[in-house]
Motif scaffolding. Structure first.
Motif, short mmCIF file in Angstrom:
data_model
loop_
_atom_site.label_atom_id
_atom_site.label_comp_id
_atom_site.label_asym_id
_atom_site.label_seq_id
_atom_site.Cartn_x
_atom_site.Cartn_y
_atom_site.Cartn_z
N VAL A 1 -13.76 10.51 0.95
CA VAL A 1 -12.37 10.88 1.22
C VAL A 1 -11.84 10.09 2.42
CG1 VAL A 1 -10.85 12.73 2.01
CG2 VAL A 1 -12.47 13.15 0.14
N ARG A 2 -12.62 10.07 3.49
CA ARG A 2 -12.20 9.36 4.69
C ARG A 2 -12.05 7.86 4.44
NH1 ARG A 2 -9.33 11.57 7.64
NH2 ARG A 2 -8.10 9.75 7.11
N HIS A 3 -13.01 7.30 3.72
CA HIS A 3 -12.98 5.87 3.43
C HIS A 3 -11.76 5.50 2.58
CE1 HIS A 3 -14.38 1.87 2.26
NE2 HIS A 3 -14.15 2.19 1.01
N ILE A 4 -11.48 6.29 1.55
CA ILE A 4 -10.36 6.00 0.65
C ILE A 4 -9.03 6.13 1.39
CG2 ILE A 4 -9.13 6.79 -1.41
CD1 ILE A 4 -11.93 7.66 -2.50
N LEU A 5 -8.89 7.20 2.18
CA LEU A 5 -7.64 7.41 2.91
C LEU A 5 -7.42 6.32 3.96
CD1 LEU A 5 -7.59 11.29 3.36
CD2 LEU A 5 -6.13 9.90 1.87
N ASP A 6 -8.47 5.90 4.63
CA ASP A 6 -8.34 4.83 5.62
C ASP A 6 -7.91 3.52 4.94
OD1 ASP A 6 -9.03 6.51 7.65
OD2 ASP A 6 -11.11 5.84 7.81
N GLU B 1 0.23 0.47 5.65
CA GLU B 1 0.64 0.31 7.05
C GLU B 1 1.22 1.61 7.61
OE1 GLU B 1 3.27 -3.01 7.07
OE2 GLU B 1 1.67 -4.49 6.81
N ILE B 2 0.47 2.69 7.42
CA ILE B 2 0.85 4.00 7.95
C ILE B 2 -0.35 4.58 8.68
CG2 ILE B 2 2.55 4.45 6.14
CD1 ILE B 2 0.48 6.26 4.79
N ALA C 1 -1.80 12.29 -3.36
CA ALA C 1 -1.59 13.20 -2.23
C ALA C 1 -0.91 12.48 -1.07
CB ALA C 1 -2.92 13.79 -1.78
N LEU C 2 -1.28 11.24 -0.85
CA LEU C 2 -0.70 10.49 0.26
C LEU C 2 0.79 10.20 0.03
CD1 LEU C 2 -1.58 9.34 2.97
CD2 LEU C 2 -2.12 7.18 1.83
N THR C 3 1.16 9.98 -1.23
CA THR C 3 2.58 9.73 -1.51
C THR C 3 3.40 11.02 -1.42
OG1 THR C 3 2.31 10.06 -3.91
CG2 THR C 3 2.00 7.84 -3.06
N LEU C 4 2.78 12.18 -1.70
CA LEU C 4 3.50 13.45 -1.66
C LEU C 4 3.54 14.06 -0.27
CD1 LEU C 4 2.13 15.10 -4.94
CD2 LEU C 4 4.38 14.11 -4.59
N THR D 1 9.39 13.06 -1.81
CA THR D 1 10.01 12.25 -0.77
C THR D 1 10.48 10.92 -1.34
OG1 THR D 1 7.93 11.18 -0.15
CG2 THR D 1 8.46 13.26 0.95
N PHE D 2 11.42 10.28 -0.64
CA PHE D 2 11.90 8.97 -1.07
C PHE D 2 10.76 7.96 -1.05
CE2 PHE D 2 13.58 4.77 -0.26
CZ PHE D 2 14.53 4.64 -1.26
N ARG D 3 9.91 8.05 -0.03
CA ARG D 3 8.76 7.14 0.06
C ARG D 3 7.85 7.28 -1.14
NH1 ARG D 3 4.34 7.82 4.74
NH2 ARG D 3 3.65 9.46 3.32
N SER D 4 7.63 8.53 -1.57
CA SER D 4 6.78 8.79 -2.73
C SER D 4 7.37 8.17 -3.99
CB SER D 4 6.61 10.30 -2.91
OG SER D 4 5.92 10.57 -4.11
N LEU D 5 8.70 8.36 -4.18
CA LEU D 5 9.33 7.81 -5.38
C LEU D 5 9.30 6.29 -5.36
CD1 LEU D 5 10.92 8.12 -7.98
CD2 LEU D 5 13.02 8.23 -6.61
N ARG D 6 9.56 5.70 -4.19
CA ARG D 6 9.55 4.24 -4.08
C ARG D 6 8.18 3.68 -4.43
NH1 ARG D 6 11.12 1.76 1.60
NH2 ARG D 6 9.13 2.74 2.11
N TYR D 7 7.14 4.34 -3.95
CA TYR D 7 5.78 3.88 -4.26
C TYR D 7 5.49 3.99 -5.76
CZ TYR D 7 0.79 3.98 -4.91
OH TYR D 7 -0.48 3.74 -5.38
N ARG D 8 5.90 5.13 -6.37
CA ARG D 8 5.64 5.33 -7.79
C ARG D 8 6.41 4.33 -8.65
NH1 ARG D 8 3.92 10.93 -9.11
NH2 ARG D 8 3.08 11.78 -7.20
N LEU D 9 7.64 4.01 -8.25
CA LEU D 9 8.41 3.02 -8.99
C LEU D 9 7.71 1.67 -8.99
CD1 LEU D 9 12.06 3.84 -7.80
CD2 LEU D 9 11.12 4.19 -10.09
N LYS D 10 7.15 1.33 -7.84
CA LYS D 10 6.44 0.05 -7.74
C LYS D 10 5.16 0.08 -8.57
CE LYS D 10 4.69 -3.24 -4.33
NZ LYS D 10 4.50 -3.53 -2.88
N LYS D 11 4.43 1.20 -8.50
CA LYS D 11 3.17 1.33 -9.23
C LYS D 11 3.41 1.28 -10.74
CE LYS D 11 -0.84 4.37 -9.75
NZ LYS D 11 -1.46 5.66 -9.35
N LEU D 12 4.48 1.94 -11.20
CA LEU D 12 4.79 1.99 -12.63
C LEU D 12 5.64 0.80 -13.08
CD1 LEU D 12 5.63 5.81 -12.85
CD2 LEU D 12 3.55 4.68 -13.67
#
Length: 464
Positions: free
Chosen positions: A318-323, A330-331, A363-366, A440-451
């Protein structure tokens, strides 16, 4: 000859072959010492240091397997290759299981012999890449044993069968074996055998000439030649149709391929690694996988344990993936609440490490703040978000997942449709769409890019 030239021990009870090997080594500017029996070879190994050993399987007073056992005990870091009678695949397979890095069949072809020697000496030049091993996270006993096995397998040229459940990290193991071995500077080519249409497989693997068939508008090298000198990783090898298994076996045995529409063959020097989540022995017994190909690919098996069998590794994973995700985005790395830790620890993760990665990425996007809570995980036992926003009086049945579609693809398609629906409703105002979806807007922006749904012409509403 320079005293620094690598020193090779040649062990063979046939004087003619022994002399040929010594002459070939001399022309390669290498030192060569000969031994005509098992007992003489053992004595030579006790008296001097050698960088490589070439041994025949029949040694008069013993066998090459006995010599391999002696070497594994007294000279474990010295690469050893064996010479076998033509067609003695079982003998060659046994030799690799005893520690030989490769084999050559009689009659000995000089170009193949030179390559064999260069490969063996290349093993000694491999530096210790401990930082690469750090990518294999886990201290559970099964993972400690796997790390040790990977280091040994990296020195060998033997075909490796990597078994394990979907999402357990089989390709990661294959890449690590390649990276830690003497072929690390050469290509690592991975292919999912189940993703190639049957009618295109021969062209995909072996290449084709321009005009060989409709749609062949240019020459193509094919995967075998692209991986020449390096490693070819065949993922989901059990999905290969029987007609392709025959051609694959021939290419592996002959170390050559013939592109579709080509009159000549091309020699290839590569290492084959394969994997599947299916049980190859069961597939073989059911007649869906050829026995001769099974024994050719399954020289040594490396098993990747499922996540549920190494639960003590989950916190470190968990720690490795989140890092890693935080660095990529860049957060600041988030913390994980104790309730979220418990939720992760109590979940079985049938999708293994891949599912854990997807869960943490979601979880990080939400996550609005800097702490991941249970509701951000969206684990099956703690569903929230879009599903909970629907009317409790709705009686619409859940969509049915097509049998050929994976659960991950199915859920991604549902997510895509929900996002598109919200965007259409808000005329592609992403700020409004994010609010409508409860994210969040950040979450939606990330999902739009991923999809791959992001558009360049809708930036007017991007005010966070």
């Amino acid at each position: 000859m320079s005293a620094e030239a690598p020193h090779v021990l040649v062990v063979d009870d046939e004087a003619d072959l022994r002399e040929l090997l010594v002459i070939t080594l001399g022309r390669m500017k290498l030192q060569a010492t000969a031994a005509d029996s098992l007992s003489t070879a053992k004595q030579r190994l006790k008296e001097a240091h050698y960088d490589l050993c070439l041994t025949d399987m029949n040694l008069g007073d013993g066998t090459g397997l006995e010599l391999l056992q002696f070497i594994s005990q007294y000279c474990p870091t010295m690469p050893t290759a064996v010479i076998t009678a033509y067609g003695s695949m079982k003998t060659a397979t046994d030799a690799m299981k005893y520690g030989a890095y490769d084999f050559i069949a009689k009659p000995v072809a000089l170009d193949r012999l030179r390559q064999l020697i260069e490969d063996g000496l290349g093993i000694n030049e491999v530096e210790e890449h401990h930082e690469e091993e750090d990518n294999l996270i886990g201290d559970a006993p099964s993972m400690v044993a796997l790390k040790s096995q990977v280091r040994k397998l990296a020195r060998s040229q033997a075909p490796i069968y990597i078994s394990g459940e979907s999402g357990s990290g089989k390709e990661r193991i294959a890449r690590l074996i390649h990276t830690l071995g003497p072929r690390r500077e050469k290509p690592f080519v991975a292919v999912n055998c189940g993703a190639i249409p049957s009618e295109l497989m021969e062209s995909e693997f072996f290449g084709h000439r321009k005009g060989a068939f409709t749609g062949a508008v240019e020459d193509r090298k094919g995967l075998f030649r692209e991986a020449d000198g390096g490693t070819l990783f065949l993922d989901e090898v059990a999905d290969l149709p029987l007609h392709m298994q025959v051609k694959l076996l021939r290419a592996i045995q002959e170390k050559s391929v013939r592109p579709v529409g080509e009159a000549k063959e091309f020699q290839v020097n590569l290492r084959i690694l394969c994997a599947t989540h299916k049980n190859l022995e069961d597939e073989m017994e059911e007649g869906r996988f050829r026995q001769d190909l099974f024994y050719r690919l399954n020289v040594i098996e490396a098993h990747v344990p499922p996540l549920r069998e190494r639960r003590e590794d989950i916190p470190k994973l968990v720690r490795h993936i989140l890092d890693r995700l935080s660095q990529a985005w860049e957060i600041p790395p988030p913390s994980v609440s104790s309730d979220a830790v418990n939720a992760i620890g109590n979940y079985a993760f049938p999708g293994n490490v891949r599912e854990l990665e997807n869960t943490l990425e979601r979880a990080l996007t939400l996550c609005d703040g800097n702490t991941i809570l249970p509701e951000h995980l969206r684990l099956p036992s703690n569903r929230s978000g879009l599903a909970s926003n629907r009317s409790s009086t709705s009686t619409s049945p859940p969509p049915i997942r097509p049998s050929e579609q994976s659960l991950e693809e199915f859920l991604q398609e549902i997510e895509k449709q929900e996002i598109l629906k919200a965007l259409d409703t808000t005329h592609w105002n992403r700020t409004a769409a994010a609010k409508k979806l409860g994210m969040t807007f950040r979450s939606l922006r990330y999902r739009l890019k991923k999809l791959e749904l992001d558009r360049d012409d809708d930036e007017t509403d991007d005010n966070e």
